[in-house]
Design an enzyme around this catalytic site. Structure first.
Site, PDB file in Angstrom:
ATOM      1  N   SER A 121       0.861  -1.198   0.000  1.00 39.61           N
ATOM      2  CA  SER A 121       0.000   0.000   0.000  1.00 39.61           C
ATOM      3  C   SER A 121       0.889   1.238   0.000  1.00 39.61           C
ATOM      4  CB  SER A 121      -0.851  -0.026   1.275  1.00 39.61           C
ATOM      5  OG  SER A 121      -1.427   1.234   1.550  1.00 39.61           O
ATOM      6  N   TYR A 139      -3.677  -0.898   9.885  1.00 36.04           N
ATOM      7  CA  TYR A 139      -3.451  -1.032   8.442  1.00 36.04           C
ATOM      8  C   TYR A 139      -2.026  -0.573   8.105  1.00 36.04           C
ATOM      9  CZ  TYR A 139      -4.554  -0.879   3.433  1.00 36.04           C
ATOM     10  OH  TYR A 139      -4.570  -1.104   2.075  1.00 36.04           O
TER      11      TYR A 139
HETATM   12  P1  NAP Z   1     -11.871  -5.154  -1.370  1.00 37.42           P
HETATM   13  O1  NAP Z   1     -12.661  -4.860  -2.590  1.00 37.42           O
HETATM   14  O2  NAP Z   1     -12.442  -4.872  -0.019  1.00 37.42           O
HETATM   15  O3  NAP Z   1     -11.343  -6.654  -1.448  1.00 37.42           O
HETATM   16  C1  NAP Z   1     -10.712  -7.272  -0.356  1.00 37.42           C
HETATM   17  C2  NAP Z   1     -10.663  -8.754  -0.611  1.00 37.42           C
HETATM   18  O4  NAP Z   1     -10.083  -9.410   0.532  1.00 37.42           O
HETATM   19  C3  NAP Z   1     -12.041  -9.351  -0.805  1.00 37.42           C
HETATM   20  O5  NAP Z   1     -11.995 -10.392  -1.723  1.00 37.42           O
HETATM   21  C4  NAP Z   1     -12.325  -9.883   0.585  1.00 37.42           C
HETATM   22  O6  NAP Z   1     -13.289 -10.904   0.629  1.00 37.42           O
HETATM   23  C5  NAP Z   1     -10.969 -10.429   0.949  1.00 37.42           C
HETATM   24  N1  NAP Z   1     -10.903 -10.696   2.368  1.00 37.42           N
HETATM   25  C6  NAP Z   1     -10.954  -9.798   3.383  1.00 37.42           C
HETATM   26  N2  NAP Z   1     -10.956 -10.437   4.575  1.00 37.42           N
HETATM   27  C7  NAP Z   1     -10.915 -11.769   4.286  1.00 37.42           C
HETATM   28  C8  NAP Z   1     -10.898 -12.930   5.089  1.00 37.42           C
HETATM   29  N3  NAP Z   1     -10.947 -12.895   6.441  1.00 37.42           N
HETATM   30  N4  NAP Z   1     -10.854 -14.141   4.467  1.00 37.42           N
HETATM   31  C9  NAP Z   1     -10.834 -14.225   3.133  1.00 37.42           C
HETATM   32  N5  NAP Z   1     -10.845 -13.151   2.320  1.00 37.42           N
HETATM   33  C10 NAP Z   1     -10.882 -11.932   2.908  1.00 37.42           C
HETATM   34  O7  NAP Z   1     -10.539  -4.290  -1.376  1.00 37.42           O
HETATM   35  P2  NAP Z   1      -9.407  -4.079  -2.482  1.00 37.42           P
HETATM   36  O8  NAP Z   1      -9.222  -2.618  -2.592  1.00 37.42           O
HETATM   37  O9  NAP Z   1      -9.638  -4.869  -3.704  1.00 37.42           O
HETATM   38  O10 NAP Z   1      -8.162  -4.632  -1.649  1.00 37.42           O
HETATM   39  C11 NAP Z   1      -7.347  -5.697  -2.069  1.00 37.42           C
HETATM   40  C12 NAP Z   1      -5.973  -5.524  -1.454  1.00 37.42           C
HETATM   41  O11 NAP Z   1      -5.389  -4.327  -1.968  1.00 37.42           O
HETATM   42  C13 NAP Z   1      -5.968  -5.386   0.057  1.00 37.42           C
HETATM   43  O12 NAP Z   1      -4.844  -6.034   0.602  1.00 37.42           O
HETATM   44  C14 NAP Z   1      -5.862  -3.880   0.259  1.00 37.42           C
HETATM   45  O13 NAP Z   1      -5.300  -3.550   1.493  1.00 37.42           O
HETATM   46  C15 NAP Z   1      -4.941  -3.530  -0.896  1.00 37.42           C
HETATM   47  N6  NAP Z   1      -4.950  -2.124  -1.299  1.00 37.42           N
HETATM   48  C16 NAP Z   1      -6.056  -1.531  -1.818  1.00 37.42           C
HETATM   49  C17 NAP Z   1      -5.985  -0.199  -2.223  1.00 37.42           C
HETATM   50  C18 NAP Z   1      -7.135   0.528  -2.824  1.00 37.42           C
HETATM   51  O14 NAP Z   1      -7.003   1.720  -3.102  1.00 37.42           O
HETATM   52  N7  NAP Z   1      -8.264  -0.085  -3.076  1.00 37.42           N
HETATM   53  C19 NAP Z   1      -4.780   0.495  -2.086  1.00 37.42           C
HETATM   54  C20 NAP Z   1      -3.670  -0.148  -1.553  1.00 37.42           C
HETATM   55  C21 NAP Z   1      -3.754  -1.458  -1.171  1.00 37.42           C
HETATM   56  P3  NAP Z   1     -14.808 -10.550   1.053  1.00 37.42           P
HETATM   57  O15 NAP Z   1     -15.445  -9.944  -0.147  1.00 37.42           O
HETATM   58  O16 NAP Z   1     -15.360 -11.862   1.458  1.00 37.42           O
HETATM   59  O17 NAP Z   1     -14.710  -9.570   2.187  1.00 37.42           O
END
Ligand code: NAP
Length: 253
Positions: A145, A158
């Site tokens: 991140s 986080y």
């Molecule tokens: P998201 O849409 O909330 O997706 C998160 C994913 O993680 C979902 O598939 C979720 O499954 C899964 N997950 C969470 N808790 C879980 C658990 N206990 N067991 C199994 N699966 C779990 O968010 P995203 O933005 O795509 O994030 C993906 C990654 O990118 C994360 O590591 C996040 O920190 C990182 N990130 C995102 C951004 C951004 O701007 N969006 C920036 C930097 C880093 P469920 O649907 O079942 O909850």
């Protein structure tokens, strides 16, 4: 072997949290490059499966709650029995809890650290043990991140977890490079997903964020495709321990 150094034909990739957001975008990009996919998570990734199968690739679903690292060995065994091997691991699943540090609770701390860091480590260990036993190397890509580089605000667990991801990426690269395993991370900037829904909905924060992104827009999950395919392919065989920002220029400001 394909002449194209970015080809993933014949490779199997395990992606966590691929039902939505960045995980879905990266799983589809890996399938476009030729990989079959094991999709690990707690929600059914029907939409992702459809997109992968439409590309003529396999998608095997493994249902698991990654809030605990108890089942990592079974997850790897399940992926291997369905697809033959795990050549690529993308540790994408992650959560965020927002609260002032002064009020932050042990639950808000532990829940984030467990998914974002603890399970990421033990799943990487389970996959690396299998890669080392098979003597065929592999690729591990962790999702970091901007808060692997910056402090952020109101997200202490986080920031701790994602700073930890950048550090773990380096130590695992140091220890496993000799086995032909590349460990690297991608640091997404601000992407429009569920994870950032609260920021997108907050007019002031949304304006501030967009004002600092030279590309002038939120990232789309497909914007991570090039980075994840690069770090999964033999094109990156001599790249180790990096955290690669894909951020529309956020860190350059
Ligand atoms: P998201 O849409 O909330 O997706 C998160 C994913 O993680 C979902 O598939 C979720 O499954 C899964 N997950 C969470 N808790 C879980 C658990 N206990 N067991 C199994 N699966 C779990 O968010 P995203 O933005 O795509 O994030 C993906 C990654 O990118 C994360 O590591 C996040 O920190 C990182 N990130 C995102 C951004 C951004 O701007 N969006 C920036 C930097 C880093 P469920 O649907 O079942 O909850």
């Amino acid at each position: 072997m394909s002449q194209n150094p970015f080809s993933l034909e014949g490779k199997c990739a395990l992606v966590t949290g691929a039902n939505t957001g960045l995980g879905q975008g990266m799983a589809v990009a890996l399938a476009e490059a030729g990989a079959d996919l094991a999709l690990v998570g707690r929600s059914q990734p029907d939409d992702t499966v459809r997109k992968i199968e439409a590309l003529g690739r396999k998608a095997h679903v493994i249902t698991a709650d990654l809030g605990s690292a108890d089942h990592v060995t079974e997850i790897v065994a399940d992926a291997k029995s369905a697809l033959g091997s795990v050549d690529i691991l993308v540790n994408n699943a992650g959560i965020i809890k927002r609260n002032d540090s002064i009020d932050f609770t042990p639950e808000e701390w532990d829940s984030v650290m467990n998914v974002n860091l603890r399970t990421l480590f033990f799943l990487s260990q389970a996959v690396a043990r299998d890669m080392i036993a098979g003597q065929r190397g592999g690729k591990i890509i962790n999702i970091a991140s901007m808060l692997s580089f910056q402090g952020g605000i109101r997200v202490p667990s986080y920031t701790a977890s994602k700073s930890g991801v950048a550090g773990l990426t380096k130590i695992l690269a140091n220890e496993w490079a000799k086995h032909g395993i590349n460990v690297n991370a991608i640091a997404p900037g601000y992407f429009a997903t569920n994870n950032t829904a609260a920021l997108q909905a907050d007019e002031t924060r949304n304006r501030e964020i967009l004002g600092r992104i030279p590309s002038g827009r939120w990232g789309d999950p497909s914007d991570l495709g090039g980075a994840v395919v690069f770090l999964s392919s033999r094109a990156s065989d001599y790249v180790q321990g990096i955290t690669l920002p894909v951020d529309g220029g956020w860190l350059a400001r």
